[in-house]
Design an enzyme around this catalytic site. Structure first.
Site, short mmCIF file in Angstrom:
data_model
loop_
_atom_site.label_atom_id
_atom_site.label_comp_id
_atom_site.label_asym_id
_atom_site.label_seq_id
_atom_site.Cartn_x
_atom_site.Cartn_y
_atom_site.Cartn_z
N SER A 154 0.94 -1.41 0.00
CA SER A 154 -0.14 -0.17 0.50
C SER A 154 1.04 1.61 -0.08
O SER A 154 2.11 1.52 -0.42
CB SER A 154 -0.82 -0.49 1.13
OG SER A 154 -1.88 0.54 1.38
N ASP A 318 -8.87 -6.75 -4.06
CA ASP A 318 -8.27 -4.96 -4.06
C ASP A 318 -8.97 -4.11 -4.32
O ASP A 318 -7.87 -4.03 -5.99
CB ASP A 318 -6.79 -5.13 -3.66
CG ASP A 318 -6.18 -4.29 -3.17
OD1 ASP A 318 -7.38 -2.79 -3.02
OD2 ASP A 318 -4.85 -3.43 -3.38
N HIS A 351 -8.13 -5.19 -0.15
CA HIS A 351 -6.69 -4.69 -0.44
C HIS A 351 -6.11 -5.45 1.35
O HIS A 351 -4.28 -5.30 1.41
CB HIS A 351 -6.70 -2.78 -0.12
CG HIS A 351 -5.69 -2.49 0.46
ND1 HIS A 351 -4.69 -2.29 0.22
CD2 HIS A 351 -5.47 -1.46 1.22
CE1 HIS A 351 -3.70 -1.33 -0.26
NE2 HIS A 351 -4.05 -0.77 0.90
#
Lengths: 374, 374
Positions: A154, A318, A351
């Site tokens: 991320s 995601d 995610h």
């Protein structure tokens, strides 16, 4: 529980940097601390160091526990340890809390040496570029000229990417997981709503809430609840909670659905632990990161300077950092004939999948890291 | 602008119901008003009435203007008028503000006859079933035994569906657009965050803010900003705003990206107009609606009683009420050998597409409605 592959009991350390750091914004931090942890041993030629970059709410406490009865190990403990995919028998792993953080590194709650008061709103807006610059200073401090790898998911993946751009000679491998070369408008919009929830909380006091003995808990709670929705996929939320009721419908606004209890719990927990000024700055750093911006929005041009080899990993479910965004990174590397491996992992967790001990995903990391020469 | 196909200047009317209404929750409304508008003329045998059901923030003001210089026509004015897809030369169209609303129908801001004070928090939680029951009372009031069609998008589509379940003999056609047979956990989660933003606003006062002369503007603003993200697709936000800056990066938490200004504007505007208690109730009605629940979660069983013919429409980029959810409705109808047409419209605008004058979409509605016999 068998813990033979744990890094064991760990302790945080603090590196103090007395020289001023000029940030991308032009603001100058006169001095700062970075709190960090290390696992494994640095080898004689200091060639086996792996830096872990954290995401929005992460910390330097990546693996191990602080005491024998510590219930919660570091946030990526499933990945890092002896014989784990990121093997501490081979690598010297470094976790660091980013500048502006709220877990020991200098941030808004730290004392501003010019005033003797907490920095509060005066703490500058920091960027991914600033974090990487300060992480490079930490590497210098540890005597490490070149990192075997920089790893992040991320926002952490953005830092790993930035390392290869800012310090192409200093990083051999970048593992960029569940990340993107910049945020989409939708992603930035979620950040904006979260920030507005915090900033309009009457207890935010313009960011100087420390002086008032309060914290903008309501706003931070809303921000975190919203965040949690976007970390999970619709399918994952459906599988985990669906429309399950706790004990029937009561025609109220109480938490009647299990999902509601979950979100409130996560929001309350976070609001009691995390610093709102840090949340604002982490999301702003996400918004701003856009290495292609100064290259006419051409990521391939931006990546010309890259020397590192890349492993790029994305997860099918995601929707916040979709596989399509990872493929943009892969394309820009291929356009420059750089070495890149790409894995699109079938995963239900959205995610959050980058934090999960999915066997296939971990095997990909293990295989890649096994080949990294130190 | 040529307005020959406008319904022209319209005026709202109020129907007062003096008899008590027992709601699904068991609560009893001793009396209530419904505010409504009509366009076109009811024919002699009263067979040409079409009811429009509104979604979360909609009203009874569906088409036309309140004065010659009124800038904003009704919310579905692009659909409804002489020679428009929903042709008022043929149909008598009814718009109604739902119970619990804040545009004239009885809701939290209305006076509770038992106390002489605003209902506030004491106004009951209303459901889709309650709305449809009250709408049937309005049809009675207007002398309409059977509706030619009930039309609605999103939450409005749920009401159209519920009409065919609660009053199978009273509705010939249901047009269910951008809707779903219930909310997913993710959808409910967004509602929960919105409600918590409102409820934890210090100016909410447990729902009795009227007595304090304030409104929970901050919370309602956050709720609306969040809503707007989910009404647009990621692609639509990208196309509309992308990462466009207003005038460069200032390393602040001000609205620096155009998307941020847009969201703040939408949030501020809504917070100044809409009632927070209504927002809570509309979202709760969305959460609760689940006609399959009492049929062992089998929508096909729930639909056994349906007699109406259906047009179901979904939009490819609608991630809040995805085409897959519309197909569940179609399947349940086909399982019961009911008449159903289904259109999946390629559209970039996300959930908001149902309000847009997309030519293909409008042609689908026009063609379907042309065939409706009155």
């Amino acid at each position: 529980m068998q813990e033979t592959n744990s890094v064991g009991i760990v302790a945080a350390q603090t590196a103090h940097f007395a020289q001023p750091l000029t940030l991308k914004s032009g603001a100058v931090l006169p001095q700062f601390d970075l709190v960090y942890e290390t696992y494994g041993s640095l080898n004689a030629d200091k060639s086996n160091a792996v830096l872990i970059c954290h995401a929005l709410s992460g910390t330097h406490h990546v693996a191990g526990k602080y005491s024998a009865d510590d219930k919660y190990p570091g946030w990526w403990d499933n990945l890092i340890g002896p014989n784990k995919p990121l093997d501490t028998n081979k690598f010297f792993v470094i976790g660091v809390n980013n500048l502006g953080g709220c877990h020991g590194s200098t941030g808004s709650a730290s004392t501003n040496p010019a005033t003797g008061q907490p920095w509060g709103a005066q703490f500058p807006v920091v960027t991914v570029e600033d974090w990487v610059a300060s992480q490079a200073m930490l590497a210098d401090y540890l005597g490490i000229k070149q990192l075997a790898a920089v790893v992040g998911g991320s926002l952490g993946g953005m830092q790993a990417m930035q390392w290869t751009l800012a310090y192409p000679e200093r990083v051999c491998h970048a593992l960029v997981i569940a990340s993107a070369p910049n945020l989409t408008a939708q992603n930035m919009a979620f950040n904006e709503v979260a920030r507005q929830a915090i900033i309009t909380d009457p207890e935010f006091h313009g960011g100087d809430y420390y002086a008032h003995g309060v914290v903008p808990r309501r706003g931070l709670r809303i921000a975190r609840m919203l965040g949690h929705i976007t970390y999970l996929s619709d399918d994952a939320m459906g599988a985990k909670f669906g429309r399950k009721l706790k004990d029937g419908i009561h025609y109220s606004f109480d938490a009647e659905f299990e999902m509601e209890s979950y979100l409130r719990y996560q929001g309350d927990k976070f609001a009691g632990e995390f610093d709102a000024n840090t949340y604002l700055r982490m999301t702003r750093a996400l918004d701003y990161y856009d290495p292609a911006l100064s290259f006419n929005n051409d990521l391939s041009l931006a990546f010309k300077q890259v020397k590192a080899a890349f492993l790029v990993v994305s997860f099918t479910s995601d929707w916040r950092f979709s596989p399509a965004r990872s493929r943009e990174i892969v394309k820009a590397l291929l356009d420059n004939e750089r070495t890149v491996s790409y894995a699109e992992v079938t995963a239900a967790h959205g995610h959050d999948a980058f934090l999960m001990p999915d066997a296939h995903y971990h095997e990909i990391l293990r295989t890649y890291l096994n080949k990294v020469q130190v």
